[in-house]
Design an enzyme around this catalytic site. Structure first.
Site: not given
Ligand code: JAH
Length: 235
Positions: A89, A116, A154, A169
């Site tokens: 994230p 986590e 793709r 497109d």
């Molecule tokens: C959750 C490690 N961008 C979306 C995303 C990607 C990875 C994770 N969460 C959300 C994630 C837990 C542990 C990665």
């Protein structure tokens, strides 16, 4: 193009990989997906991959040693070490332009975390290209890795037929506009009719109508896209 997926849950992938387009690309040897279980790189009796965070707090953290050793072993398994992507994230957000950039590599090594999150030293040591598929929390990186594979494959020449070419497109998020509305049979459904212009056979008017619909939709739903530079020329 080859994708190596490093995960604690390799069983999440075969269903996705067996999907028609990817399966066909694998059969045609345009794509190769290899799964690697991070747990196989543990060295202790309990095969631990996670532990409680130093400093306290909820949940568990993915330990550096098995992950770093797994990534190094997989990268060294081939002369082409591949571009290391960590699904996180905290990464830069996946866009069509990032997908194009990733499609430029011969090999992608996709690192999926759980719990986590990752011990910070995993990033410090491996310096992966951290990619996020959106601002929401998942249970791990696996689903995000499938999103990356889906968007990237793709773009590999030959994966899509001429018919479904990704360049075809002119109006898509690829450029600056959303797609125009599409219709197929039946011509009337529950009182909703297909716009007359699409049945007119006048290709000039159809193109004009679609362009205007596309722009209108973008203004109403995704005005943010209109400020962005065009990426259709490929970068
Ligand atoms: C959750 C490690 N961008 C979306 C995303 C990607 C990875 C994770 N969460 C959300 C994630 C837990 C542990 C990665």
């Amino acid at each position: 193009m080859r994708f190596d997926v490093l995960t604690l849950f390799p069983d999440m992938f075969p269903g996705y990989i067996g999907q028609s387009l990817l399966k066909l690309a694998i059969e045609r040897e345009l794509v190769d997906v290899r799964l690697h279980d991070i747990r196989e790189w543990t060295t202790d009796r309990h095969r631990s991959v996670d532990d409680r965070p130093f400093g306290g707090g909820p949940g568990m953290v993915l330990m550096a040693p098995p992950v770093v050793e797994c990534v190094e072993a997989i990268q060294q398994s081939d002369a082409e070490r591949g571009h290391l992507v960590m699904l996180s994230p905290q990464g830069r957000q996946l866009t069509q332009s990032v997908a194009k950039e990733l499609a430029g590599h011969d090999r992608l090594v996709l690192l999926c975390g759980r719990y986590e999150g990752f011990d910070q030293r995993i990033s410090d040591i491996l310096k992966p290209d951290e990619i996020s598929v959106g601002d929401y929390v998942l249970n791990g990186g696996e689903v995000a890795a499938m999103v990356v594979i889906d968007a990237v494959m793709r773009l590999i020449p030959g994966v899509l037929g001429d018919d479904e070419s990704s360049q075809q497109d002119s109006f898509s998020i690829d450029g600056q506009n959303l797609e125009f509305p599409q219709y197929t049979r039946p011509r009337e459904y529950r009182g909703h009719e297909v716009p007359d212009v699409l049945l007119s056979g006048d290709h000039g008017r159809i193109a004009q109508w679609r362009q205007q619909q596309s722009l209108e939709r973008t203004q109403q739903r995704r005005a943010d896209l209109l400020d962005k530079p065009d990426t259709t020329s490929g970068d």
